[in-house]
Design an enzyme around this catalytic site. Structure first.
Site, PDB file in Angstrom:
ATOM      1  CE  LYS A 141      -1.593   1.930   3.753  1.00  0.00           C
ATOM      2  NZ  LYS A 141      -1.354   3.609   4.150  1.00  0.00           N
ATOM      3  CG  ASN A 142       2.410   2.701   3.252  1.00  0.00           C
ATOM      4  OD1 ASN A 142       1.737   3.031   3.203  1.00  0.00           O
ATOM      5  ND2 ASN A 142       3.279   2.643   5.056  1.00  0.00           N
ATOM      6  CB  CYS A 182      -6.542  13.254  14.258  1.00  0.00           C
ATOM      7  SG  CYS A 182      -4.877  13.108  15.581  1.00  0.00           S
ATOM      8  NE  ARG A 228       0.769  10.024  10.003  1.00  0.00           N
ATOM      9  CZ  ARG A 228       0.259   8.623   9.362  1.00  0.00           C
ATOM     10  NH1 ARG A 228      -1.109   8.286   9.320  1.00  0.00           N
ATOM     11  NH2 ARG A 228       0.998   8.174   8.780  1.00  0.00           N
ATOM     12  CG  ASP A 269       3.128   1.331   9.402  1.00  0.00           C
ATOM     13  OD1 ASP A 269       2.922   2.089   9.640  1.00  0.00           O
ATOM     14  OD2 ASP A 269       3.243   1.564   7.559  1.00  0.00           O
ATOM     15  NE  ARG A 302      -7.279   4.140   5.507  1.00  0.00           N
ATOM     16  CZ  ARG A 302      -7.045   5.671   5.914  1.00  0.00           C
ATOM     17  NH1 ARG A 302      -7.589   6.423   6.979  1.00  0.00           N
ATOM     18  NH2 ARG A 302      -5.819   6.785   5.410  1.00  0.00           N
TER      19      ARG A 302
HETATM   20  C1  UD1 Z   1       4.628   6.902   6.331  1.00  0.00           C
HETATM   21  C2  UD1 Z   1       3.441   5.707   5.946  1.00  0.00           C
HETATM   22  C3  UD1 Z   1       3.258   5.074   7.202  1.00  0.00           C
HETATM   23  C4  UD1 Z   1       4.881   5.058   8.370  1.00  0.00           C
HETATM   24  C5  UD1 Z   1       5.362   6.332   8.153  1.00  0.00           C
HETATM   25  C6  UD1 Z   1       6.319   6.235   9.450  1.00  0.00           C
HETATM   26  C7  UD1 Z   1       2.958   5.789   4.015  1.00  0.00           C
HETATM   27  C8  UD1 Z   1       1.518   6.255   3.020  1.00  0.00           C
HETATM   28  N1  UD1 Z   1       2.608   5.966   5.678  1.00  0.00           N
HETATM   29  O1  UD1 Z   1       3.664   7.790   6.643  1.00  0.00           O
HETATM   30  O2  UD1 Z   1       2.268   4.025   7.243  1.00  0.00           O
HETATM   31  O3  UD1 Z   1       3.856   4.778   9.570  1.00  0.00           O
HETATM   32  O4  UD1 Z   1       5.492   6.411   7.039  1.00  0.00           O
HETATM   33  O5  UD1 Z   1       7.166   5.045   8.410  1.00  0.00           O
HETATM   34  O6  UD1 Z   1       3.557   5.661   3.375  1.00  0.00           O
HETATM   35  N2  UD1 Z   1       6.545  14.980  10.072  1.00  0.00           N
HETATM   36  C9  UD1 Z   1       6.400  15.949  10.644  1.00  0.00           C
HETATM   37  N3  UD1 Z   1       5.947  16.846  10.061  1.00  0.00           N
HETATM   38  C10 UD1 Z   1       6.121  16.707   8.573  1.00  0.00           C
HETATM   39  C11 UD1 Z   1       6.368  14.925   8.188  1.00  0.00           C
HETATM   40  C12 UD1 Z   1       6.505  14.575   9.676  1.00  0.00           C
HETATM   41  O7  UD1 Z   1       6.373  16.372  12.276  1.00  0.00           O
HETATM   42  O8  UD1 Z   1       6.384  17.079   8.127  1.00  0.00           O
HETATM   43  C13 UD1 Z   1       6.898  13.722  11.591  1.00  0.00           C
HETATM   44  C14 UD1 Z   1       5.697  12.670  11.802  1.00  0.00           C
HETATM   45  O9  UD1 Z   1       4.742  13.603  12.953  1.00  0.00           O
HETATM   46  C15 UD1 Z   1       5.882  11.610  12.633  1.00  0.00           C
HETATM   47  C16 UD1 Z   1       7.559  10.892  11.252  1.00  0.00           C
HETATM   48  O10 UD1 Z   1       7.887  12.742  10.712  1.00  0.00           O
HETATM   49  O11 UD1 Z   1       6.645  12.127  13.565  1.00  0.00           O
HETATM   50  C17 UD1 Z   1       7.299   9.945  10.854  1.00  0.00           C
HETATM   51  O12 UD1 Z   1       6.343  10.549  10.046  1.00  0.00           O
HETATM   52  P1  UD1 Z   1       6.151  10.453   7.979  1.00  0.00           P
HETATM   53  O13 UD1 Z   1       7.864   9.485   7.823  1.00  0.00           O
HETATM   54  O14 UD1 Z   1       6.275  11.396   7.791  1.00  0.00           O
HETATM   55  O15 UD1 Z   1       5.337   9.351   8.024  1.00  0.00           O
HETATM   56  P2  UD1 Z   1       4.486   9.208   6.716  1.00  0.00           P
HETATM   57  O16 UD1 Z   1       5.093   9.500   4.434  1.00  0.00           O
HETATM   58  O17 UD1 Z   1       3.030  10.126   7.857  1.00  0.00           O
END
Ligand code: UD1
Length: 418
Positions: free
Chosen positions: A20-21, A113, A118, A303, A395
């Protein structure tokens, strides 16, 4: 609703779905490509349906033929409707692709949320470095790149998966070279780069901390096979582990499983990796998984934390979890406690004292991977477990109940939650 009559002992062989990701950013990448893209091994999930609806709204034609998804790009629109943004947080990954293709993009903040805050600040500041002007009002973003996107040096404060993907999508057709320092190294990043390069992109170093992108003029659709879902693999491994079973998973990428092996080995499972398949043989009673600290790749993935917590719940001894990625990622602990697990959560730490056995009960999924963890625990529990909130599980899992049933579990999924 998913109904499980446990305990089960799993045996047999299944093949693992596409990731999915990986699929979601790949579909966003199709926005950038002229002509037709074909994604093979594309899982049939509600999140993928949402991405398809976004593509259709933008003017693309999407056709599913079995596990192939064919995207014919005919972009006419640069706006993602609020309803679709709210259905799926990861729709933010369309931002970089749309602004690159159209010179502008409009979308609201992703809603809901589920795992705590996030934020998308890293996505926004990174795109601004590439010359994208971003205005924010009433919870919506309006982006413009009047002079085109310009390559730049961007150092991410945290190796965010989504921000790295958004940057790659925005930079692949930029003028000049972009360097992403402290990029996320998850395998899904490499899968996205492989597809973009097949379409004509010039991305180097994906999967490393420093990604270099030489902007190209245009991209043309190509065929690509979505990588296997490593978290789904971990889920079936955990299901085998808690039931004292022995199963074989086909179509896995064994390199991606390595960062998740420790808890399986600690708990006494024997894992044999052969080419594109994996066999796991569990002992009658698990040992504790010991110490799990979630970290960006190649650390232990956040995850996979919930399904491994289900293993710890029935392990003989104490396991300690430290969740370093998301703030609110222990919501499955309450459901596990209802089944009889002994778990104490204190901020980002959870201490699990394994119990001899769990007992079936009605429980409610609060998020995708937490829901899968409740199903895994239900397989080990004595008596009937009913898992509600199955829409979360759909999902990310293609027929979780059907696959577990084919491995010998007494489990059925009914369409609607009563
Ligand atoms: C992706 C995956 C999700 C997985 C995560 C971590 C997809 C669709 N989702 O989510 O399943 O759990 O990677 O491996 O691929 N953060 C910030 N600011 C930002 C972006 C992120 O502070 O602009 C923080 C988030 O709050 C969190 C951390 O960074 O604490 C990780 O987020 P991120 O790696 O961006 O995860 P996702 O891309 O949302």
């Amino acid at each position: 609703m998913i109904w499980i009559d446990g305990p089960a002992e799993l045996g047999g062989e299944i093949s693992v779905q596409g990731a999915k990701n990986s699929t979601l950013p790949l579909l966003a990448a199709a926005v950038l490509c002229k002509g037709q893209s074909v994604l093979h091994n594309c899982p049939d999930l509600t999140d993928v349906e949402t991405a398809v609806r976004i593509l259709e709204h933008l003017g693309c034609r999407c056709t599913r033929e079995g596990s192939d998804l064919i995207v014919d790009n005919a972009m006419v629109c640069c706006e993602v409707p609020q309803g679709l943004m709210q259905e799926m947080r990861s729709s933010i990954v369309f931002l970089g692709a749309i602004v690159s293709r159209c010179g502008e993009a409009r979308m609201c903040f992703p809603g809901g949320c589920e795992l705590g805050p996030r934020p998308i600040d890293l996505h926004i500041s990174a795109l601004q470095k590439l010359g994208v002007e971003i205005r924010e009002s009433g919870g919506c973003l309006s982006c413009q790149a009047p002079h085109g996107i310009q390559g730049a040096y961007v150092s991410l404060a945290f190796p965010s998966v989504g921000a790295t993907e958004n940057l790659m999508l925005a930079a692949v057709c930029a003028k000049g070279t972009t360097i992403i320092a402290n990029a996320a190294r998850e395998p899904e990043i490499s899968d996205l780069a492989a597809y973009l390069n097949r379409c004509g992109g010039r991305i180097y170093g994906a999967g490393e901390s420093c990604v270099i992108i030489d902007g190209v003029k245009e991209l043309f659709g190509a065929e690509h096979r979505v990588m296997p879902d490593r978290i789904v693999s971990a889920t079936y491994m955990a299901a085998a582990a808690v039931t004292g079973g022995s199963i074989t998973l086909r179509d896995v990428d064994n390199a991606h499983i390595l960062p998740m092996l420790a808890p399986f080995e600690e708990s006494g499972c024997e894992v044999r990796q052969m080419g594109g398949s994996l066999n796991i043989m569990a002992p009658r009673r698990l040992m504790p998984v010991k110490h799990i600290r979630t970290m960006p790749y190649p650390g232990f993935p956040t995850d996979a934390q919930p399904v491994v917590m289900s293993m710890a719940a029935v392990g003989r001894g104490t396991s300690i979890f430290v969740e370093n990625i998301f703030e609110n990622r222990y919501r499955h602990a309450e459901g596990l406690q209802r089944l009889g697990a002994n778990i104490k959560v204190e901020g980002k730490v959870a201490i699990v004292e394994g119990v001899e056995s769990l007992t079936g009960a009605p429980v409610q999924a609060a998020d995708l991977r937490g829901g899968a963890a409740l199903v895994v625990a239900g397989l080990a529990a004595h008596g009937r477990t009913q898992v509600g909130g199955v829409e979360y599980i759909r999902r990310g899992y293609e027929d979780l109940a059907g696959n577990l049933a084919s491995l010998g579990a007494r489990i059925i999924e009914t369409k609607d939650d009563p």
